[in-house]
Design a protein around this motif. Structure first.
Motif, PDB file in Angstrom:
ATOM      1  N   VAL A 144       9.681   6.049 -21.083  1.00  0.00           N
ATOM      2  CA  VAL A 144      10.732   5.026 -21.141  1.00  0.00           C
ATOM      3  C   VAL A 144      12.102   5.665 -20.930  1.00  0.00           C
ATOM      4  CG1 VAL A 144      11.877   3.360 -22.648  1.00  0.00           C
ATOM      5  CG2 VAL A 144       9.387   3.407 -22.504  1.00  0.00           C
ATOM      6  N   GLU A 145      12.347   6.793 -21.555  1.00  0.00           N
ATOM      7  CA  GLU A 145      13.633   7.473 -21.376  1.00  0.00           C
ATOM      8  C   GLU A 145      13.841   7.873 -19.920  1.00  0.00           C
ATOM      9  OE1 GLU A 145      16.230   7.798 -23.410  1.00  0.00           O
ATOM     10  OE2 GLU A 145      15.070   6.567 -24.795  1.00  0.00           O
ATOM     11  N   GLU A 146      12.802   8.358 -19.274  1.00  0.00           N
ATOM     12  CA  GLU A 146      12.916   8.742 -17.868  1.00  0.00           C
ATOM     13  C   GLU A 146      13.157   7.521 -16.985  1.00  0.00           C
ATOM     14  OE1 GLU A 146      13.432  11.161 -14.708  1.00  0.00           O
ATOM     15  OE2 GLU A 146      13.276  11.756 -16.810  1.00  0.00           O
ATOM     16  N   MET A 147      12.497   6.409 -17.304  1.00  0.00           N
ATOM     17  CA  MET A 147      12.742   5.170 -16.553  1.00  0.00           C
ATOM     18  C   MET A 147      14.193   4.743 -16.686  1.00  0.00           C
ATOM     19  SD  MET A 147      10.193   3.935 -14.836  1.00  0.00           S
ATOM     20  CE  MET A 147      10.627   2.218 -14.665  1.00  0.00           C
ATOM     21  N   ARG A 148      14.722   4.761 -17.885  1.00  0.00           N
ATOM     22  CA  ARG A 148      16.125   4.393 -18.099  1.00  0.00           C
ATOM     23  C   ARG A 148      17.053   5.258 -17.259  1.00  0.00           C
ATOM     24  NH1 ARG A 148      15.197   4.362 -24.439  1.00  0.00           N
ATOM     25  NH2 ARG A 148      14.617   2.179 -24.741  1.00  0.00           N
ATOM     26  N   ALA A 149      16.755   6.537 -17.196  1.00  0.00           N
ATOM     27  CA  ALA A 149      17.607   7.473 -16.470  1.00  0.00           C
ATOM     28  C   ALA A 149      17.426   7.385 -14.957  1.00  0.00           C
ATOM     29  CB  ALA A 149      17.316   8.900 -16.934  1.00  0.00           C
ATOM     30  N   SER A 150      16.277   6.890 -14.502  1.00  0.00           N
ATOM     31  CA  SER A 150      15.942   6.943 -13.080  1.00  0.00           C
ATOM     32  C   SER A 150      16.094   5.636 -12.316  1.00  0.00           C
ATOM     33  CB  SER A 150      14.504   7.435 -12.913  1.00  0.00           C
ATOM     34  OG  SER A 150      14.358   8.716 -13.469  1.00  0.00           O
ATOM     35  N   VAL A 151      16.214   4.519 -12.998  1.00  0.00           N
ATOM     36  CA  VAL A 151      16.304   3.239 -12.299  1.00  0.00           C
ATOM     37  C   VAL A 151      17.617   3.199 -11.521  1.00  0.00           C
ATOM     38  CG1 VAL A 151      16.499   0.743 -12.594  1.00  0.00           C
ATOM     39  CG2 VAL A 151      14.850   2.018 -13.926  1.00  0.00           C
ATOM     40  N   PRO A 152      17.554   2.954 -10.216  1.00  0.00           N
ATOM     41  CA  PRO A 152      18.786   2.920  -9.422  1.00  0.00           C
ATOM     42  C   PRO A 152      19.678   1.739  -9.797  1.00  0.00           C
ATOM     43  CG  PRO A 152      16.892   2.279  -8.083  1.00  0.00           C
ATOM     44  CD  PRO A 152      16.363   2.692  -9.425  1.00  0.00           C
ATOM     45  N   ALA A 153      20.943   1.851  -9.481  1.00  0.00           N
ATOM     46  CA  ALA A 153      21.931   0.830  -9.851  1.00  0.00           C
ATOM     47  C   ALA A 153      21.615  -0.531  -9.236  1.00  0.00           C
ATOM     48  CB  ALA A 153      23.326   1.286  -9.447  1.00  0.00           C
ATOM     49  N   ASN A 154      20.923  -0.558  -8.102  1.00  0.00           N
ATOM     50  CA  ASN A 154      20.641  -1.836  -7.449  1.00  0.00           C
ATOM     51  C   ASN A 154      19.339  -2.480  -7.928  1.00  0.00           C
ATOM     52  OD1 ASN A 154      18.901  -0.009  -6.228  1.00  0.00           O
ATOM     53  ND2 ASN A 154      19.176  -0.838  -4.184  1.00  0.00           N
ATOM     54  N   ALA A 155      18.736  -1.941  -8.986  1.00  0.00           N
ATOM     55  CA  ALA A 155      17.516  -2.506  -9.567  1.00  0.00           C
ATOM     56  C   ALA A 155      17.805  -2.986 -10.981  1.00  0.00           C
ATOM     57  CB  ALA A 155      16.406  -1.459  -9.586  1.00  0.00           C
ATOM     58  N   GLU A 156      17.067  -3.998 -11.402  1.00  0.00           N
ATOM     59  CA  GLU A 156      17.202  -4.516 -12.756  1.00  0.00           C
ATOM     60  C   GLU A 156      16.158  -3.859 -13.648  1.00  0.00           C
ATOM     61  OE1 GLU A 156      16.992  -8.779 -13.069  1.00  0.00           O
ATOM     62  OE2 GLU A 156      18.061  -9.035 -11.182  1.00  0.00           O
ATOM     63  N   LEU A 157      16.580  -3.457 -14.835  1.00  0.00           N
ATOM     64  CA  LEU A 157      15.656  -2.954 -15.842  1.00  0.00           C
ATOM     65  C   LEU A 157      15.791  -3.851 -17.055  1.00  0.00           C
ATOM     66  CD1 LEU A 157      13.672  -0.808 -16.945  1.00  0.00           C
ATOM     67  CD2 LEU A 157      15.681   0.455 -17.759  1.00  0.00           C
ATOM     68  N   HIS A 158      14.714  -4.504 -17.429  1.00  0.00           N
ATOM     69  CA  HIS A 158      14.700  -5.382 -18.599  1.00  0.00           C
ATOM     70  C   HIS A 158      13.773  -4.764 -19.632  1.00  0.00           C
ATOM     71  CE1 HIS A 158      16.668  -8.828 -16.583  1.00  0.00           C
ATOM     72  NE2 HIS A 158      16.132  -8.266 -15.517  1.00  0.00           N
ATOM     73  N   GLU A 159      14.307  -4.489 -20.786  1.00  0.00           N
ATOM     74  CA  GLU A 159      13.498  -3.934 -21.864  1.00  0.00           C
ATOM     75  C   GLU A 159      13.276  -5.008 -22.916  1.00  0.00           C
ATOM     76  OE1 GLU A 159      14.402   0.035 -23.328  1.00  0.00           O
ATOM     77  OE2 GLU A 159      15.900   0.201 -21.733  1.00  0.00           O
ATOM     78  N   ILE A 160      12.022  -5.186 -23.277  1.00  0.00           N
ATOM     79  CA  ILE A 160      11.696  -6.117 -24.355  1.00  0.00           C
ATOM     80  C   ILE A 160      10.776  -5.389 -25.325  1.00  0.00           C
ATOM     81  CG2 ILE A 160      12.014  -8.185 -22.943  1.00  0.00           C
ATOM     82  CD1 ILE A 160       8.977  -8.409 -22.764  1.00  0.00           C
ATOM     83  N   ALA A 161      10.826  -5.777 -26.570  1.00  0.00           N
ATOM     84  CA  ALA A 161      10.033  -5.114 -27.602  1.00  0.00           C
ATOM     85  C   ALA A 161       8.652  -5.748 -27.710  1.00  0.00           C
ATOM     86  CB  ALA A 161      10.767  -5.180 -28.935  1.00  0.00           C
ATOM     87  N   GLU A 162       7.989  -5.861 -26.584  1.00  0.00           N
ATOM     88  CA  GLU A 162       6.652  -6.458 -26.518  1.00  0.00           C
ATOM     89  C   GLU A 162       5.782  -5.606 -25.615  1.00  0.00           C
ATOM     90  OE1 GLU A 162       6.024  -8.957 -28.454  1.00  0.00           O
ATOM     91  OE2 GLU A 162       8.102  -9.436 -28.942  1.00  0.00           O
ATOM     92  N   HIS A 163       4.476  -5.764 -25.735  1.00  0.00           N
ATOM     93  CA  HIS A 163       3.527  -5.054 -24.891  1.00  0.00           C
ATOM     94  C   HIS A 163       3.322  -5.831 -23.598  1.00  0.00           C
ATOM     95  CE1 HIS A 163      -0.221  -3.129 -23.613  1.00  0.00           C
ATOM     96  NE2 HIS A 163       0.209  -2.108 -24.324  1.00  0.00           N
ATOM     97  N   ILE A 164       2.939  -5.145 -22.542  1.00  0.00           N
ATOM     98  CA  ILE A 164       2.733  -5.776 -21.239  1.00  0.00           C
ATOM     99  C   ILE A 164       1.698  -6.903 -21.302  1.00  0.00           C
ATOM    100  CG2 ILE A 164       0.988  -4.137 -20.446  1.00  0.00           C
ATOM    101  CD1 ILE A 164       2.380  -4.292 -17.664  1.00  0.00           C
ATOM    102  N   ASN A 165       0.782  -6.865 -22.251  1.00  0.00           N
ATOM    103  CA  ASN A 165      -0.241  -7.900 -22.372  1.00  0.00           C
ATOM    104  C   ASN A 165       0.163  -9.053 -23.285  1.00  0.00           C
ATOM    105  OD1 ASN A 165      -1.968  -6.499 -20.675  1.00  0.00           O
ATOM    106  ND2 ASN A 165      -2.885  -5.369 -22.348  1.00  0.00           N
ATOM    107  N   ASP A 166       1.370  -9.025 -23.840  1.00  0.00           N
ATOM    108  CA  ASP A 166       1.834 -10.077 -24.739  1.00  0.00           C
ATOM    109  C   ASP A 166       2.436 -11.244 -23.955  1.00  0.00           C
ATOM    110  OD1 ASP A 166       1.086  -8.557 -26.921  1.00  0.00           O
ATOM    111  OD2 ASP A 166       3.093  -7.748 -27.250  1.00  0.00           O
ATOM    112  N   ALA A 167       2.353 -12.420 -24.535  1.00  0.00           N
ATOM    113  CA  ALA A 167       2.898 -13.622 -23.898  1.00  0.00           C
ATOM    114  C   ALA A 167       4.395 -13.487 -23.629  1.00  0.00           C
ATOM    115  CB  ALA A 167       2.626 -14.845 -24.763  1.00  0.00           C
ATOM    116  N   ALA A 168       5.116 -12.789 -24.497  1.00  0.00           N
ATOM    117  CA  ALA A 168       6.562 -12.618 -24.311  1.00  0.00           C
ATOM    118  C   ALA A 168       6.868 -11.835 -23.036  1.00  0.00           C
ATOM    119  CB  ALA A 168       7.180 -11.927 -25.511  1.00  0.00           C
TER     120      ALA A 168
END
Length: 72
Positions: free
Chosen positions: A22-46
């Motif tokens: 997650v830390e590497e993703m935060r540091a590596s996402v380019p400025a022209n991409a959106e990064l949305h962090e949510i406190a849920e698992h990929i398999n959760d309805a949220a």
């Protein structure tokens, strides 16, 4: 979480490794991409709700064309 197998109690549950990823993703996402962090698992309805919210916004903004037979 990233996948079914990294949840607590599953064979690939490694919180430190996930945190490093997650830390590497935060540091590596380019400025022209959106990064949305949510406190849920990929398999959760949220997670699905957030993905659909973003997709619907992209359709409304014209980034993604609307489906056939649907008004924008």
């Amino acid at each position: 979480g990233i996948q079914q197998w990294d949840q607590e109690g599953e064979p690939l549950h490694e919180p430190e490794a996930l945190s490093a990823f997650v830390e590497e993703m935060r540091a590596s996402v380019p400025a022209n991409a959106e990064l949305h962090e949510i406190a849920e698992h990929i398999n959760d309805a949220a997670f699905c709700a957030k993905a659909l919210e973003i997709f619907d916004r992209w359709v409304a903004e014209g980034i993604v064309p609307p489906g056939r037979g649907h008004a924008a």
